[in-house]
Design a protein around this motif. Sequence first.
Motif, short mmCIF file in Angstrom:
data_model
loop_
_atom_site.label_atom_id
_atom_site.label_comp_id
_atom_site.label_asym_id
_atom_site.label_seq_id
_atom_site.Cartn_x
_atom_site.Cartn_y
_atom_site.Cartn_z
N LEU A 1 42.26 44.05 57.76
CA LEU A 1 41.51 43.36 56.70
C LEU A 1 40.37 44.23 56.18
N PHE A 2 39.70 44.96 57.06
CA PHE A 2 38.60 45.83 56.62
C PHE A 2 39.14 47.00 55.79
N ILE A 3 40.28 47.53 56.19
CA ILE A 3 40.92 48.59 55.40
C ILE A 3 41.32 48.05 54.03
N THR A 4 41.78 46.80 54.00
CA THR A 4 42.14 46.15 52.74
C THR A 4 40.93 46.07 51.82
N GLY A 5 39.77 45.70 52.36
CA GLY A 5 38.55 45.65 51.56
C GLY A 5 38.16 47.01 51.01
N THR A 6 38.32 48.03 51.84
CA THR A 6 38.02 49.40 51.40
C THR A 6 38.88 49.75 50.19
N ILE A 7 40.16 49.44 50.28
CA ILE A 7 41.10 49.76 49.20
C ILE A 7 40.85 48.90 47.97
N LEU A 8 40.67 47.59 48.19
CA LEU A 8 40.45 46.67 47.04
C LEU A 8 39.29 47.12 46.17
N PHE A 9 38.17 47.46 46.81
CA PHE A 9 36.99 47.83 46.02
C PHE A 9 37.07 49.25 45.46
N ALA A 10 37.96 50.07 46.02
CA ALA A 10 38.14 51.44 45.48
C ALA A 10 39.11 51.47 44.31
N LEU A 11 40.07 50.55 44.29
CA LEU A 11 41.11 50.57 43.25
C LEU A 11 40.56 50.63 41.81
N PRO A 12 39.58 49.80 41.45
CA PRO A 12 39.11 49.85 40.07
C PRO A 12 38.46 51.19 39.70
N ILE A 13 37.97 51.91 40.69
CA ILE A 13 37.37 53.21 40.43
C ILE A 13 38.45 54.24 40.16
#
Length: 123
Positions: free
Chosen positions: A109-121
Motif C-alpha cells: 500500500l505504501f508503494i502504491t501511494g508512492t506511485i500514485l502521487f508520482a504518476l501525475p508528475i
Amino acid sequence: MDTILILCGLYNLGFALFHMLFWKLFRWDEDLKKISFVNSRIMQILNIQIIFYFVFVAVLCFIFPSEIVSTTLGKYFLAGTSLFWLIRTFQQFIFFKTNNLKINILTVLFITGTILFALPILF
C-alpha cells in the motif's frame, strides 16, 4: 489526470480512516498505559496530526486537481507526497523486520501511494 488526483485523495482518506481506528485496533486504551504519560500523549498527538495531514492532502486533491498537476508548486506537492510514501515504505524494512502478511500488505500500500502521487508528475 484529475482521475488520478481523485484516487490520491481517496487513498489518503483511507489512511486517515485507518489511523482513526488505531485506538481500537491497537488497544491504545490499555497498551499506552504501559509507557510513560508523556510518550503516550505524544503518540496520540502524532496520530491525530497525521490524520489531519491525510485529510488535508485529500481535500487538496479533490478541490484543486487541475492546479496541482499544472503548476510548479503542485508538482512539488506531488513529489513531496510521493517521497513521504517512499520514506514510509523504507521504514517498513527498518522497523518491521518480520515477514508478516499484514506488514507486507501495508508495504504494498505504501508503494502504491508512492506511485500514485508520482504518476501525475511523470505524464
